[in-house]
Design a protein around this motif. Structure first.
Motif, PDB file in Angstrom:
ATOM      1  N   ASP A  35      35.717  36.782  38.627  1.00  0.00           N
ATOM      2  CA  ASP A  35      36.887  37.444  38.344  1.00  0.00           C
ATOM      3  C   ASP A  35      36.954  37.947  36.883  1.00  0.00           C
ATOM      4  O   ASP A  35      36.754  37.362  36.064  1.00  0.00           O
ATOM      5  N   THR A 123      33.685  37.476  45.040  1.00  0.00           N
ATOM      6  CA  THR A 123      34.224  38.276  44.098  1.00  0.00           C
ATOM      7  C   THR A 123      35.824  38.363  44.296  1.00  0.00           C
ATOM      8  O   THR A 123      36.154  38.969  45.682  1.00  0.00           O
ATOM      9  N   ALA A 124      36.389  38.106  43.377  1.00  0.00           N
ATOM     10  CA  ALA A 124      38.219  38.244  43.509  1.00  0.00           C
ATOM     11  C   ALA A 124      38.448  39.654  43.230  1.00  0.00           C
ATOM     12  O   ALA A 124      38.065  40.590  42.221  1.00  0.00           O
ATOM     13  N   ASP A 272      43.351  39.077  46.400  1.00  0.00           N
ATOM     14  CA  ASP A 272      44.111  38.096  45.914  1.00  0.00           C
ATOM     15  C   ASP A 272      45.444  38.383  46.622  1.00  0.00           C
ATOM     16  O   ASP A 272      45.805  39.708  46.833  1.00  0.00           O
ATOM     17  N   TYR A 440      36.930  29.280  40.503  1.00  0.00           N
ATOM     18  CA  TYR A 440      37.582  30.772  40.115  1.00  0.00           C
ATOM     19  C   TYR A 440      37.112  31.006  38.526  1.00  0.00           C
ATOM     20  O   TYR A 440      37.590  30.286  37.651  1.00  0.00           O
TER      21      TYR A 440
END
Length: 492
Positions: A35, A123-124, A272, A440
């Motif tokens: 992130d 991947t966020a 998200d 994360y």
């Protein structure tokens, strides 16, 4: 900062500097959810101005700011700075379409960087980074009104209070109710509810109902719902300017670009969750991505916030849709990051608090949703869930249910997730025991990550509680080894 706070919570400044940490964690069985943690350092006033401008449509500006949206889906000055009261999530504000393209390029670099150093990472992404929030607000309002209309019809048929998946409208009675509203003739209405669109059961459930919004159906041209404040029927779909239509299209195009690149390099996308006034649209757009890209495996994961009262309905409806249509369901379960802000906003603006009333109720909701998904995993290899929690009881609950249901770590259907720098006493033992677990991992230049980190500092009390817990466990292990004489020997 690099030696202390930044060094603890952030992996590094750029794609090269984060490589050692990602590889180190991988050696201990811990993967990464990458992130890019950069935020613009805006003043509260600047954030409020940008938010109010980007959340108001041209039609609303022409009518002196009056809006037909429900209260929850209208921008409000007091909550224009969406960073206020939010700790563990960074925030994007809309400036222009070029800025959204820049965010997309950043996400693409994250995807490519992770693809080079990790075989199975995530991947966020945040959808508020990819488009004008006005669209998310208006689309969320449409989706919510349409669902409320369904439940109104259900109440008329004596089905008030049932769970979403248990509510089924009788088509004949539904057609009669719609005809009485004067929306169209009975002959037209009968053409909307055909066996081709709804099957032959004679009933309509909420999934069937939601599909009627699709632009391919004739009903979408006539969609009107009762305004709860005036009692009058009003068009459900708003009129957009040509530029607003283009802005909506670009959101979908950017999402498509990211998903295609993720698929090419073997990285999955974690969308998200955000504030409830954006979330219905975010979830619906994510679902459309899942329909397209989750054909062979769950490439796109949606996030479900279990502090919400409707979390269980949301999880069960989406999983049932995946089951019917044959694509792979991917979910991340969290408790949620916006509770204080959401409660204050509901009280100030005057709509029902969307949050569960107690911490215990949220825990119960989390375990209820999780148990439902785990039960599905027992029967389907086309689904996966990430248990994104720092709560040791939730991790224990998951492990116990996995054992009872015969779900094995090697199947890689149940993942665990925690934030970098927190709860290592959960993450690393799970990784070393063979469970898929992920950290994360934020990264970015020190000065540009500081706005995010300054709010993360507010978590200091919970961080210290976790650190004390970790120290306690280490001390217990040290005493055990001293007592058994194994301090200087590697464990068997």
């Amino acid at each position: 900062m690099k030696m202390t706070f930044y060094g603890h919570f952030v992996a590094g400044e750029d794609q090269e500097s984060i490589r050692p940490l990602i590889q180190h964690n991988r050696a201990f069985g811990v993967g990464s959810i990458l992130d890019y943690g950069v935020e613009e350092d805006l003043s509260p006033k600047e954030a409020e101005l940008m938010e109010m401008e980007s959340c108001t449509s041209a039609a609303e500006r022409e009518s002196s700011g009056t809006s037909k949206r429900e209260k929850q889906y209208q921008a409000h000055w007091a909550f224009g700075d969406r960073r206020d009261g939010v700790i563990s999530a960074h925030t994007y504000f809309y400036a222009n379409e070029a800025k959204c393209d820049s965010h997309m390029e950043t996400f693409l670099r994250c995807i490519e960087a992770l693809g080079r150093v990790c075989e199975d990472g995530f991947t966020a992404i945040k959808l508020t980074a990819l488009g004008r929030p006005q669209f998310l607000l208006q689309f969320s309002d449409v989706l919510t009104k349409w669902r409320c209309f369904f439940h109104q019809m259900a109440a008329e048929q004596g089905q008030a209070g049932l769970a979403a998946m248990d509510t089924k409208l009788e088509v004949a009675a539904l057609q009669e109710s719609i005809a009485k509203m004067g929306i169209a003739s009975m002959a037209e209405i009968e053409g909307w509810f055909t066996a081709e669109t709804l099957g032959v059961s004679g009933t309509v459930d909420l999934l069937d109902w939601s599909s009627l919004i699709d632009s391919r159906t004739k009903l979408s041209q006539h969609l009107v719902v009762p305004n709860t404040q005036t009692g009058q029927l009003e068009p459900l779909l708003s009129r957009f300017t040509e530029e607003e239509e283009l802005q909506m299209t670009r959101v979908l195009q950017r999402m498509d670009v990211l998903a295609k690149r993720a698929r090419e390099v073997g990285v999955r996308l974690m969308v998200d969750a955000e504030q409830t006034y954006f979330q219905p649209a975010i979830s619906r757009l994510t679902l459309e991505m899942q329909r397209k890209f989750n054909v062979e495996e769950p490439l796109i994961f949606n996030t479900y916030q279990c502090y919400l009262k409707d979390a269980y309905d949301n999880v069960t409806l989406d999983m049932e849709l995946a089951r019917r249509e044959g694509w792979c369901f991917g979910a991340k379960l969290v408790r949620g990051a916006y509770m204080a802000q959401e409660r204050a906003r509901a009280a100030e603006i005057g709509y029902e608090d969307p949050i569960n009333p107690t911490y215990e109720a949220t825990n119960a909701m989390y375990h209820r949703c999780l148990n439902y998904v785990l039960e599905e995993l027992k029967h389907s290899a086309k689904a996966a869930v990430m248990v994104a929690s720092h709560n040791e009881d939730s991790v224990r609950f998951t492990l116990c249910r996995m054992e009872e249901l015969g779900l094995h770590p090697a199947d890689r259907q149940v993942y665990f997730g925690q934030l970098l720098g927190m709860c290592d006493q959960i993450s690393f033992p799970l990784g070393q025991a063979g469970f898929p677990v992920y950290k994360y991992v934020p990264y970015g230049p020190v000065m540009e990550v500081l706005p995010y980190l300054s709010r993360r500092a507010l978590e200091n009390s919970s961080l210290m509680k976790g650190a004390r817990r970790e120290r306690q466990l280490l001390w217990q292990e040290l005493k055990r080894r001293l007592c058994t004489g194994s301090l200087f020997h590697s464990p068997a």
